[in-house]
Scaffold this motif. Structure first.
Motif, short mmCIF file in Angstrom:
data_model
loop_
_atom_site.label_atom_id
_atom_site.label_comp_id
_atom_site.label_asym_id
_atom_site.label_seq_id
_atom_site.Cartn_x
_atom_site.Cartn_y
_atom_site.Cartn_z
N HIS A 1 0.86 -1.18 0.00
CA HIS A 1 0.00 0.00 0.00
C HIS A 1 0.91 1.23 0.00
CE1 HIS A 1 -2.47 -3.20 1.75
NE2 HIS A 1 -3.47 -2.59 1.18
N TYR B 1 -2.35 5.96 1.04
CA TYR B 1 -3.41 5.01 0.73
C TYR B 1 -4.48 4.97 1.83
CZ TYR B 1 -5.87 0.70 -0.25
OH TYR B 1 -6.85 -0.21 -0.52
N ASP C 1 -8.59 3.01 2.12
CA ASP C 1 -9.65 2.36 1.37
C ASP C 1 -11.00 2.59 2.04
OD1 ASP C 1 -8.79 -1.07 2.30
OD2 ASP C 1 -9.74 0.49 3.47
#
Length: 132
Positions: free
Chosen positions: A52, A56, A58
């Motif tokens: 990652h 980053y 998510d």
């Protein structure tokens, strides 16, 4: 050895629980000398390494399968749907068991990348796998 488990909650969310692996006298690599310990064996379907990049983050997601993860480098912030947050660093382990519902999300920490080793398990470890 400690492990953090991400569980499905009854209301469709997710939550953490803290566990210790059950360890028994090692016999995995005979004729190694005595003195090491292992968990009970778990059956796996596959292994992958995941990188990652810095920055980053998510969105909410469920685990695609029961996944045993180990942070290899960097640090990751994991948040469950009850808004509990844990920061895991290199060497820390987690077990993602939230296959349905809202799931969890993950973010890098301190603007740095992180790497994970992920083992896709055939089934969730039994309760005997953890210290009661």
């Amino acid at each position: 050895m400690k492990i953090i488990r991400i569980n499905q909650s009854e209301n469709g969310g997710s939550q953490f629980s803290d566990h210790d692996w059950t360890l028994e006298e090692g016999s995995f690599t005979p004729p190694s000398p005595a003195g090491y310990a292992t968990t009970p064996e778990m059956r796996a379907e596959g292994v992958l390494m995941m990188h990652h990049p810095a920055g980053y983050g998510d969105d909410w997601h469920t685990a695609p399968a029961i996944v045993l993860g180990t942070v290899l480098r960097g640090a990751v912030r994991i948040q469950t749907s009850d808004m509990d947050t844990r920061i895991l660093q290199a060497g820390d382990q987690f077990l993602a068991c939230d296959l349905n519902g809202k799931g969890h999300r993950m973010f890098e920490v301190n603007d740095g990348p992180y790497d994970l080793a992920l083992v896709v398990l055939k089934e969730a470890p039994t309760e005997e796998t953890f210290v009661q």
